[in-house]
Design a protein around this motif. Structure first.
Motif, mmCIF file in Angstrom:
data_model
loop_
_atom_site.group_PDB
_atom_site.id
_atom_site.type_symbol
_atom_site.label_atom_id
_atom_site.label_comp_id
_atom_site.label_asym_id
_atom_site.label_seq_id
_atom_site.Cartn_x
_atom_site.Cartn_y
_atom_site.Cartn_z
ATOM 1 N N PRO A 288 -12.194 -1.676 4.931
ATOM 2 C CA PRO A 288 -12.776 -1.982 3.625
ATOM 3 C C PRO A 288 -13.094 -0.734 2.799
ATOM 4 N N SER A 289 -13.363 0.378 3.461
ATOM 5 C CA SER A 289 -13.689 1.607 2.724
ATOM 6 C C SER A 289 -12.480 2.166 1.990
ATOM 7 N N ILE A 290 -11.268 1.739 2.362
ATOM 8 C CA ILE A 290 -10.065 2.165 1.639
ATOM 9 C C ILE A 290 -10.100 1.597 0.228
ATOM 10 N N ALA A 291 -10.355 0.299 0.125
ATOM 11 C CA ALA A 291 -10.424 -0.334 -1.200
ATOM 12 C C ALA A 291 -11.565 0.245 -2.027
ATOM 13 N N GLU A 292 -12.693 0.536 -1.389
ATOM 14 C CA GLU A 292 -13.833 1.101 -2.114
ATOM 15 C C GLU A 292 -13.482 2.464 -2.696
ATOM 16 N N ALA A 293 -12.831 3.308 -1.899
ATOM 17 C CA ALA A 293 -12.459 4.647 -2.368
ATOM 18 C C ALA A 293 -11.415 4.561 -3.478
ATOM 19 N N ASN A 294 -10.410 3.712 -3.280
ATOM 20 C CA ASN A 294 -9.359 3.578 -4.286
ATOM 21 C C ASN A 294 -9.909 3.061 -5.608
ATOM 22 N N ASP A 295 -10.785 2.049 -5.536
ATOM 23 C CA ASP A 295 -11.339 1.463 -6.762
ATOM 24 C C ASP A 295 -12.225 2.453 -7.523
ATOM 25 N N SER A 296 -12.893 3.333 -6.794
ATOM 26 C CA SER A 296 -13.777 4.303 -7.438
ATOM 27 C C SER A 296 -13.054 5.584 -7.826
ATOM 28 N N LYS B 26 -5.122 7.962 -9.596
ATOM 29 C CA LYS B 26 -6.438 7.431 -9.243
ATOM 30 C C LYS B 26 -6.731 7.627 -7.767
ATOM 31 N N MET B 27 -5.727 7.463 -6.915
ATOM 32 C CA MET B 27 -5.950 7.606 -5.471
ATOM 33 C C MET B 27 -6.177 9.055 -5.060
ATOM 34 N N LEU B 28 -5.747 9.995 -5.917
ATOM 35 C CA LEU B 28 -5.992 11.409 -5.646
ATOM 36 C C LEU B 28 -7.205 11.933 -6.405
ATOM 37 N N GLY B 29 -7.862 11.051 -7.180
ATOM 38 C CA GLY B 29 -9.069 11.460 -7.888
ATOM 39 C C GLY B 29 -8.827 12.326 -9.101
ATOM 40 N N VAL B 30 -7.623 12.240 -9.713
ATOM 41 C CA VAL B 30 -7.320 13.088 -10.873
ATOM 42 C C VAL B 30 -6.985 12.261 -12.111
ATOM 43 N N GLY C 16 0.799 -1.222 0.000
ATOM 44 C CA GLY C 16 0.000 0.000 0.000
ATOM 45 C C GLY C 16 0.829 1.267 0.000
ATOM 46 N N LYS C 17 1.990 1.217 -0.633
ATOM 47 C CA LYS C 17 2.902 2.365 -0.619
ATOM 48 C C LYS C 17 2.289 3.592 -1.286
ATOM 49 N N SER C 18 1.661 3.413 -2.456
ATOM 50 C CA SER C 18 1.073 4.554 -3.157
ATOM 51 C C SER C 18 -0.108 5.131 -2.387
ATOM 52 N N PHE C 19 -0.869 4.274 -1.710
ATOM 53 C CA PHE C 19 -1.948 4.757 -0.857
ATOM 54 C C PHE C 19 -1.381 5.605 0.277
ATOM 55 N N VAL C 20 -0.295 5.134 0.874
ATOM 56 C CA VAL C 20 0.342 5.896 1.949
ATOM 57 C C VAL C 20 0.888 7.220 1.407
ATOM 58 N N SER C 21 1.573 7.178 0.253
ATOM 59 C CA SER C 21 2.125 8.404 -0.336
ATOM 60 C C SER C 21 1.032 9.436 -0.582
ATOM 61 N N SER C 22 -0.070 8.999 -1.190
ATOM 62 C CA SER C 22 -1.148 9.913 -1.556
ATOM 63 C C SER C 22 -1.811 10.524 -0.332
ATOM 64 N N ASN C 23 -2.092 9.697 0.657
ATOM 65 C CA ASN C 23 -2.787 10.202 1.845
ATOM 66 C C ASN C 23 -1.860 10.988 2.760
ATOM 67 N N LEU C 24 -0.569 10.641 2.759
ATOM 68 C CA LEU C 24 0.388 11.465 3.498
ATOM 69 C C LEU C 24 0.481 12.848 2.855
ATOM 70 N N ALA C 25 0.505 12.893 1.517
ATOM 71 C CA ALA C 25 0.541 14.183 0.818
ATOM 72 C C ALA C 25 -0.680 15.028 1.167
ATOM 73 N N MET C 26 -1.871 14.405 1.172
ATOM 74 C CA MET C 26 -3.089 15.153 1.501
ATOM 75 C C MET C 26 -3.091 15.607 2.957
ATOM 76 N N ALA C 27 -2.598 14.752 3.852
ATOM 77 C CA ALA C 27 -2.575 15.120 5.270
ATOM 78 C C ALA C 27 -1.618 16.281 5.518
ATOM 79 N N ILE C 28 -0.476 16.275 4.841
ATOM 80 C CA ILE C 28 0.463 17.395 4.981
ATOM 81 C C ILE C 28 -0.144 18.661 4.385
#
Length: 296
Positions: A256-264, A90-94, A57-69
């Motif tokens: 489970p909502s992590i996978a749902e958000a990432n997939d969508s 995709k994880m940033l919705g762009v 889940g490295k890219s998930f961590v990178s994306s959400n760490l960027a948003m949190a910062i």
């Protein structure tokens, strides 16, 4: 790829050429390095996010760490150099947006919280298009991602790197001037923590500071009874961090909502701001900010 502003293509067989003047080659290298320095000179902190192996889940961590910062009021950019599995857009919705170019260089896509995003995913014509590049081509692409992009003034540039300690990790360590440090992602399994130890030693080999370890998929809280389950094992990330003498920045739960958000293609941090996972990322971001800015 007619819309590719970087003009990086798979290498084709070339006719044999005469040996090039080494002085000209050295001049070109120096000019490329100077170009990177100029483009990144207004970025205060550059952080690479690495993992010892894939699937953590490295890219998930990178994306959400960027948003949190960015949620703390900092100006943030993220460059996705995981060329064979670019997931950040995709994880940033762009995902589906396009990079543009002007006479000053390449303009990043703008994501949540004004995050500037660059990824090879913006340049691929189809979802199933593979990136078939050898190490030298990837090194050139990283140079262009750093030196041809109009990053402007940023507080943080997050560099999402592919798993392992190969070409891309070495290129980032060598090319990024004033690299602040690495954040290393693991999951609490023996297989993952063994691989992460190699990443930690890699960082030490290239004389780069280790900001800490993030343990992803640490535990699962059953929604029916609130009981905590340690799917991949308990405390292994913390134990490994202690053994290697590095900080454990945080433990991100399974949800489970992590996978749902990432997939969508929806940014999890925005969709579930009050979740335990988002609160943990805010805590991790606060620790990272304190570590790098107090040192400065």
């Amino acid at each position: 790829m007619s819309n590719n502003p970087f003009r990086i293509q798979n290498p084709q067989p070339q006719p044999q050429r005469q040996p090039r003047d080494l002085r000209k080659v050295n001049q070109q290298i120096q000019m490329a390095d100077l170009k990177i320095q100029m483009k990144l000179k207004n970025i205060k902190y550059k952080i690479g996010v690495v993992s010892g192996k894939g699937g953590v889940g490295k890219s998930f961590v990178s994306s959400n760490l960027a948003m949190a910062i960015a949620a703390s009021g900092r100006k943030v950019g993220i460059v996705d150099v995981d060329f064979h599995g670019p997931s950040v857009p995709k994880m940033l919705g762009v995902r589906g947006q396009m990079l543009t170019a002007d006479d000053k260089g390449i303009n990043p896509v703008v994501g949540p919280f004004g995050i500037k995003v660059v990824s090879i995913d913006f340049l691929l014509p189809r979802d199933d298009t593979p990136v078939v590049w050898r190490g030298a081509i990837k090194h050139t692409a990283i140079k262009q991602f750093l030196g041809d992009v109009n990053w402007g003034e940023l507080d943080y540039l997050i560099i999402d790197m592919p798993p392992g300690t190969g070409d891309e990790a070495l290129s980032v360590a060598q090319l990024v001037p004033g690299l602040t440090g690495f954040v290393i992602v693991t999951i609490p399994s023996e297989v993952s923590t063994l691989a992460v130890k190699k990443s930690i030693n890699f960082a030490r080999t290239v004389n780069t500071k280790i900001l800490g370890v993030i343990e992803n998929m640490s535990y699962f809280v059953c929604p029916s009874d609130g009981k905590v389950y340690y799917i991949f094992g308990e405390g292994k990330g913390k134990k490994m961090a202690e053994e290697m003498g590095v900080d454990l920045l945080g433990q991100v739960p399974l949800d489970p909502s992590i996978a749902e958000a990432n997939d969508s293609g929806e940014p999890f941090f925005l969709k579930h701001p009050d979740s335990p996972t988002s609160r943990e990322f805010l805590s991790i971001a606060d620790k990272v900010i304190k570590i790098v800015e107090s040192n400065q």
